[in-house]
Design a protein around this motif. Structure first.
Motif, mmCIF file in Angstrom:
data_model
loop_
_atom_site.group_PDB
_atom_site.id
_atom_site.type_symbol
_atom_site.label_atom_id
_atom_site.label_comp_id
_atom_site.label_asym_id
_atom_site.label_seq_id
_atom_site.Cartn_x
_atom_site.Cartn_y
_atom_site.Cartn_z
ATOM 1 N N ALA A 135 -8.086 -1.781 6.489
ATOM 2 C CA ALA A 135 -8.062 -2.621 5.291
ATOM 3 C C ALA A 135 -6.872 -2.191 4.425
ATOM 4 O O ALA A 135 -6.502 -1.018 4.398
ATOM 5 C CB ALA A 135 -9.362 -2.454 4.517
ATOM 6 N N ALA A 136 -6.279 -3.138 3.724
ATOM 7 C CA ALA A 136 -5.130 -2.842 2.862
ATOM 8 C C ALA A 136 -5.602 -2.077 1.638
ATOM 9 O O ALA A 136 -6.290 -2.621 0.784
ATOM 10 C CB ALA A 136 -4.431 -4.124 2.458
ATOM 11 N N GLN B 57 4.834 7.306 -1.415
ATOM 12 C CA GLN B 57 5.595 6.750 -0.300
ATOM 13 C C GLN B 57 4.943 5.450 0.159
ATOM 14 O O GLN B 57 3.707 5.373 0.234
ATOM 15 C CB GLN B 57 5.620 7.739 0.866
ATOM 16 C CG GLN B 57 6.332 9.023 0.532
ATOM 17 C CD GLN B 57 6.315 9.991 1.694
ATOM 18 O OE1 GLN B 57 5.402 9.993 2.498
ATOM 19 N NE2 GLN B 57 7.353 10.820 1.777
ATOM 20 N N PRO B 58 5.755 4.440 0.460
ATOM 21 C CA PRO B 58 5.186 3.201 0.993
ATOM 22 C C PRO B 58 4.451 3.478 2.300
ATOM 23 O O PRO B 58 4.850 4.337 3.076
ATOM 24 C CB PRO B 58 6.390 2.306 1.238
ATOM 25 C CG PRO B 58 7.549 2.964 0.629
ATOM 26 C CD PRO B 58 7.201 4.391 0.374
ATOM 27 N N ARG B 59 3.375 2.766 2.491
ATOM 28 C CA ARG B 59 2.567 2.967 3.688
ATOM 29 C C ARG B 59 2.624 1.702 4.533
ATOM 30 O O ARG B 59 2.321 0.615 4.044
ATOM 31 C CB ARG B 59 1.134 3.245 3.249
ATOM 32 C CG ARG B 59 0.221 3.630 4.333
ATOM 33 C CD ARG B 59 -1.068 4.161 3.689
ATOM 34 N NE ARG B 59 -2.082 4.149 4.700
ATOM 35 C CZ ARG B 59 -3.181 3.431 4.646
ATOM 36 N NH1 ARG B 59 -3.429 2.686 3.606
ATOM 37 N NH2 ARG B 59 -4.034 3.471 5.618
ATOM 38 N N THR C 155 0.844 -1.190 0.000
ATOM 39 C CA THR C 155 0.000 0.000 0.000
ATOM 40 C C THR C 155 0.880 1.240 0.000
ATOM 41 O O THR C 155 2.023 1.207 0.465
ATOM 42 C CB THR C 155 -0.940 0.016 1.219
ATOM 43 O OG1 THR C 155 -0.153 -0.028 2.398
ATOM 44 C CG2 THR C 155 -1.882 -1.161 1.197
ATOM 45 N N TYR C 156 0.340 2.328 -0.548
ATOM 46 C CA TYR C 156 1.106 3.560 -0.700
ATOM 47 C C TYR C 156 0.259 4.760 -0.336
ATOM 48 O O TYR C 156 -0.957 4.746 -0.472
ATOM 49 C CB TYR C 156 1.571 3.721 -2.157
ATOM 50 C CG TYR C 156 2.472 2.614 -2.618
ATOM 51 C CD1 TYR C 156 3.848 2.701 -2.435
ATOM 52 C CD2 TYR C 156 1.961 1.475 -3.226
ATOM 53 C CE1 TYR C 156 4.683 1.679 -2.848
ATOM 54 C CE2 TYR C 156 2.791 0.442 -3.636
ATOM 55 C CZ TYR C 156 4.150 0.556 -3.444
ATOM 56 O OH TYR C 156 4.965 -0.450 -3.855
ATOM 57 N N ASP C 157 0.923 5.815 0.105
ATOM 58 C CA ASP C 157 0.326 7.132 0.217
ATOM 59 C C ASP C 157 0.751 7.889 -1.028
ATOM 60 O O ASP C 157 1.949 7.992 -1.315
ATOM 61 C CB ASP C 157 0.823 7.876 1.461
ATOM 62 C CG ASP C 157 0.152 7.387 2.731
ATOM 63 O OD1 ASP C 157 -1.024 6.994 2.661
ATOM 64 O OD2 ASP C 157 0.811 7.413 3.785
#
Length: 78
Positions: A39-40, A30-32, A3-5
């Motif tokens: 939830a992913a 950015q990686p989250r 998941t990412y922001d």
């Protein structure tokens, strides 16, 4: 699943081709870190003025696509 922001910094362009709408944007990705209580899913963050611009541009692009449809398909029924 990773998941990412995703933070939209600038909207540059928008076009449609062969049923796909393509956005030209500057983003910060950015990686989250995953959390057990959520939830992913990736998140997209953008300033209100960019969201308003994006909405206007999407409406314009969809209106152009609707003009290309035969009249019988424009009523909103599939």
């Amino acid at each position: 699943m990773k998941t990412y922001d995703i933070e939209v910094q600038r909207l540059k362009s928008m076009r449609h081709d062969m049923g796909v709408i393509e956005l030209g944007i500057d983003v910060l990705v950015q990686p989250r870190p995953g959390r057990d209580d959520e939830a992913a899913a990736s998140r997209l963050r953008l300033p209100v003025e960019h969201a308003r611009s994006l909405l206007i541009l999407l409406k314009q692009q969809l209106a152009e696509l609707d003009k290309l449809q035969p009249r019988s398909r424009r009523s909103g029924r599939c």
